[in-house]
Design a protein around this motif. Structure first.
Motif, mmCIF file in Angstrom:
data_model
loop_
_atom_site.group_PDB
_atom_site.id
_atom_site.type_symbol
_atom_site.label_atom_id
_atom_site.label_comp_id
_atom_site.label_asym_id
_atom_site.label_seq_id
_atom_site.Cartn_x
_atom_site.Cartn_y
_atom_site.Cartn_z
ATOM 1 N N PRO A 1 -82.400 -27.997 -63.807
ATOM 2 C CA PRO A 1 -83.487 -28.686 -65.234
ATOM 3 C C PRO A 1 -84.300 -30.285 -64.718
ATOM 4 N N GLN A 2 -83.515 -31.099 -64.080
ATOM 5 C CA GLN A 2 -84.462 -32.263 -63.750
ATOM 6 C C GLN A 2 -84.835 -31.940 -62.749
ATOM 7 N N LEU B 1 -92.174 -29.194 -61.819
ATOM 8 C CA LEU B 1 -93.628 -28.560 -61.895
ATOM 9 C C LEU B 1 -94.151 -30.350 -63.089
ATOM 10 N N PHE B 2 -93.421 -30.909 -62.980
ATOM 11 C CA PHE B 2 -94.887 -32.450 -63.825
ATOM 12 C C PHE B 2 -95.298 -33.060 -62.348
ATOM 13 N N GLY C 1 -89.561 -33.654 -76.059
ATOM 14 C CA GLY C 1 -88.854 -34.529 -76.082
ATOM 15 C C GLY C 1 -87.405 -34.078 -74.932
ATOM 16 N N THR C 2 -86.998 -33.134 -75.244
ATOM 17 C CA THR C 2 -86.374 -33.214 -73.293
ATOM 18 C C THR C 2 -86.854 -33.136 -72.312
ATOM 19 N N VAL C 3 -88.113 -32.868 -72.279
ATOM 20 C CA VAL C 3 -88.674 -32.599 -71.052
ATOM 21 C C VAL C 3 -89.157 -33.776 -70.930
ATOM 22 N N LEU D 1 -87.544 -35.399 -67.447
ATOM 23 C CA LEU D 1 -88.099 -36.799 -66.568
ATOM 24 C C LEU D 1 -87.917 -37.978 -65.938
ATOM 25 N N ALA D 2 -87.660 -38.688 -67.351
ATOM 26 C CA ALA D 2 -86.889 -39.938 -67.337
ATOM 27 C C ALA D 2 -85.420 -39.855 -66.894
#
Length: 195
Positions: free
Chosen positions: A144-145, A151-152, A171-173, A177-178
């Protein structure tokens, strides 16, 4: 088959015609018409190939993964609905899953040397060893990370677009990302200390 050749001219000719069907019409037609799905393939395969190639590095594996992506898309096309998610974003999510599956099946965390065109101009081109370290570090992150980071940063999607494409909350995305950035930073710091 090299999917990166001779697609550009066809994409331009499709985009340049006034009677060209909209993407929504193409997707609707592609559910029953193979030629319409072929048009969708020609319109998006180049971008999907670049995305996959940036993740795995191996051109042959990348072509296989792109083929697998479009096969999965064809099988599940009946489920796709235009709900604020462009078709290409949906394909990118499928491609991310195919890349993750390829990584698991290959049971290796390193990739072939980068042979693609440089991302930056030659005067600013990063060191190939650093690119390989970055790719390897990215592949060691949870899927997922990996997905939200690529994608980002590689595809330039906004958080809201990624959230819609992945059917997640913004918020999950943001948290992925963080966490992904922090984990990637740690991986690269460890690599530099070894150097």
């Amino acid at each position: 088959m090299d999917i990166t050749r001779s697609i550009g001219a066809e994409q331009e000719s499709l985009a340049g015609t006034e009677s060209a069907p909209s993407e929504r019409e193409l997707v609707e037609s592609a559910r029953t018409d193979r030629a319409a799905f072929g048009t969708l393939y020609r319109l998006h395969s180049r971008a999907i190939y670049r995305f996959v190639r940036s993740r795995v590095g191996d051109p042959v594996a990348s072509e296989d993964i792109v083929a697998e992506t479009f096969l999965e898309a064809l099988k599940s096309l009946w489920r796709f609905r235009f709900r604020g998610v462009p078709f290409r974003h949906w394909l990118l999510v499928i491609a991310s899953r195919c890349v993750a599956r390829w990584i698991r099946q290959s049971r290796r965390r390193t990739t072939a040397p980068l042979e693609s065109e440089p991302v930056a101009p030659a005067s600013e081109a990063p060191d190939p060893d650093e690119l390989e370290a970055l790719r390897g570090a990215l592949l060691r992150l949870p899927v997922p990370q990996q997905t939200v980071l690529t994608l980002f940063y590689l595809e330039g999607l906004r958080v809201s677009e990624i959230a819609r494409a992945m059917r997640s909350r913004s918020g999950t995305v943001k948290s992925r990302l963080a966490r992904g950035r922090a984990a990637l930073h740690g991986e690269l710091r460890a690599w530099r200390e070894v150097e």
